[in-house]
Motif scaffolding. Structure first.
Motif, PDB file in Angstrom:
ATOM      1  N   ASP A 210      55.794  41.015  39.646  1.00 46.18           N
ATOM      2  CA  ASP A 210      56.962  40.377  40.276  1.00 46.18           C
ATOM      3  C   ASP A 210      57.688  41.396  41.159  1.00 46.18           C
ATOM      4  OD1 ASP A 210      56.488  38.052  38.961  1.00 46.18           O
ATOM      5  OD2 ASP A 210      58.167  38.191  37.550  1.00 46.18           O
TER       6      ASP A 210
ATOM      7  N   VAL B 148      61.463  41.961  42.210  1.00 45.86           N
ATOM      8  CA  VAL B 148      62.785  41.445  41.830  1.00 45.86           C
ATOM      9  C   VAL B 148      63.895  42.313  42.416  1.00 45.86           C
ATOM     10  CG1 VAL B 148      62.144  40.269  39.673  1.00 45.86           C
ATOM     11  CG2 VAL B 148      62.620  42.702  39.622  1.00 45.86           C
TER      12      VAL B 148
ATOM     13  N   ILE C  76      60.744  38.579  33.276  1.00 44.98           N
ATOM     14  CA  ILE C  76      60.145  39.252  34.444  1.00 44.98           C
ATOM     15  C   ILE C  76      58.710  39.666  34.095  1.00 44.98           C
ATOM     16  CG2 ILE C  76      60.345  41.212  36.019  1.00 44.98           C
ATOM     17  CD1 ILE C  76      63.344  41.146  35.607  1.00 44.98           C
ATOM     18  N   LYS C  77      57.794  39.429  35.039  1.00 39.34           N
ATOM     19  CA  LYS C  77      56.375  39.666  34.754  1.00 39.34           C
ATOM     20  C   LYS C  77      55.803  40.808  35.618  1.00 39.34           C
ATOM     21  CE  LYS C  77      55.078  35.488  35.955  1.00 39.34           C
ATOM     22  NZ  LYS C  77      56.355  35.077  36.534  1.00 39.34           N
TER      23      LYS C  77
END
Ligand code: SF4
Length: 441
Positions: free
Chosen positions: A420, A422, A416-417
């Motif tokens: 992002d 999510v 996960i960046k």
């Protein structure tokens, strides 16, 4: 009295460079800077350069030269910034040089050479947020100044009466921000719900349509651009009810930042607060009926001159009953030039301290209770920071604004960046934060 520091901006180059200029302006404007149309009125000049072709480089160098001659204090950014040697050789006196898309570095160079004037009683952006705005969220300032005259505030004296921007300009800026990677827009002003009053809700053309400069219309248009839209500094005027419906529809984030400052009618009257209505509790209840997910963030001042024990008790009860999800608190301090300085009934410092601690305790309990109701739910979060060594990311839910609210700490977060959005399941909570894990795909 402190005047807003003024910046002159010369923007050269392609549409991408223009978007960069807009982002830099947005960030600086949100931090209290203003802009000058001419060199003479500016405290510093920013030149956003282009370095694509030799002719563009030449044009950029000439623009830097002109700014130095006319003003003398120049910061260079943009594509030519990668050729620092060339710029220094031609113009050794420029103050700082940064490259393309380096919003944070430009803003910090401006801070170094023309510091902002932080004042927690008047700033729209939290002091902790002054350093930089990550690329995935941006402040969008929709108006300047304020028509209210709260007794503890000097904004109207510094920035004047409300001046709203036409809706089309704001929407164009928002689109540009989204094109440059922004996923969350933080709408700010001194009084967001009063937007457009000064220009009689004038229409402006946006994408071939007429859009009114009205709080509801603007919020709806912004909500349709595809980014999260978060509303700050809203006062509970009756027309806010309509905007809550946009939240229920999912167009605008279910979040309202309303600086109530107090709840006791006596104190509110003395503070001369706008939209000071006795029925605010009923309004909040109605809003939550329309949009059960609504989170309310607010700020309160304790120890305002004349605040009695009874006023303070009233505030504590109100805070509990209103279930304010996120509450901040200031101990009252006189601000030079504010009418409240003339009031009697100065509250001693130790009483202020005590009230501050008590209020924060109640606020913490309410926050814990509200957050515990989210455990077990699946929610979307936006990622602000990654901690690969802990396999965690630090994110925020739709109920949390950056810098001022809580966080969602997501574990098992491989891949996960930052930026992002999510989907996660909430597993636990504490007083301020949620803990979560990504939803299994
Ligand atoms: S609403 Fe009141 S506190 Fe806020 S800027 Fe206007 S005068 Fe100041």
């Amino acid at each position: 009295m402190n005047q807003a520091p003024k910046i002159g901006l010369v923007s050269l180059g392609c549409p991408k460079a223009l978007v960069d200029s807009e982002r830099i302006m947005t960030t600086l404007r949100a931090q209290g800077y203003s802009f000058s149309r001419d060199y003479a009125g500016a405290d510093i000049v920013l030149v956003n350069t282009c370095g694509f072709l030799d002719s563009a480089k030449q044009e950029s160098l000439e623009a830097i030269g002109e700014a130095l001659n006319e003003n003398g204090r120049v910061i260079v950014t943009g594509c030519l910034g990668v050729e620092e040697g060339l710029i220094r050789e031609t113009h050794p006196s420029v103050l700082a040089i940064t490259g393309p898309h380096q919003y944070e570095s430009v803003v910090s160079a401006v801070h170094d050479h023309l510091p902002p004037v932080p004042n927690r009683f008047v700033d729209l952006v939290p002091e902790s947020g002054l350093k930089l705005t990550p690329r995935h969220y941006a402040y969008l300032k929709i108006s300047e100044g304020c028509n209210n005259r709260c007794s503890f505030c000097i904004i109207p004296q510094i920035r004047g009466d409300l001046v709203s921007r036409p809706a089309a300009g704001i929407l164009g800026e928002a689109e540009g921000l989204i094109r440059s990677g922004v996923k969350e827009l933080l709408v700010i002003s001194q009084d967001t719900s009063a937007y457009g009053v000064d220009i009689k809700y004038a229409e402006s053309k946006y994408r071939g349509r007429d859009v009114k400069a009205k709080f509801y219309d603007l919020a709806k248009e912004l909500g349709q651009l595809g980014a999260w839209t978060r509303l700050h500094y809203v006062y509970p005027y009756p027309h806010v009810d309509q905007v809550i419906e946009l939240m229920a529809e999912g167009l605008v984030l279910p979040y309202l930042d309303i600086p109530f400052q107090h709840a006791s009618p006596n104190v509110l009257k003395s503070m001369r607060r706008p939209a000071n209505q006795e029925k605010t509790l009923d309004r909040i209840k109605k809003w939550r009926d329309i949009c059960p997910d609504l989170a309310i963030r607010s700020n309160f001042i304790v120890g305002y001159p004349g605040e009695t024990d009874a006023d303070f008790e009233f505030l504590l009860d109100w805070l509990e009953e209103a279930e304010i999800d996120r509450a901040g608190c200031f101990k009252y301090e006189p601000v030079t030039g504010a009418p409240a300085n003339e009031l009697d009934g100065i509250v001693p410092d130790e009483v202020k301290e005590e009230r501050f601690a008590q209020l924060m305790e109640v606020a913490q309990d309410v926050s814990f209770h509200r957050l515990s109701q989210k455990v077990g739910r699946t929610i979307d979060v936006i990622v602000d920071d990654v901690r690969p060594e802990e396999n965690r990311v630090i994110a925020r839910s739709k109920w949390d604004a950056p810098e001022i609210d809580g966080q969602v700490i997501v574990s098992k977060a491989d891949g996960i960046k930052i930026g992002d959005i999510v989907s996660v399941t909430v597993t636990d909570n504490d007083e301020y934060d949620l803990f979560a894990e990504p939803v299994e795909k």
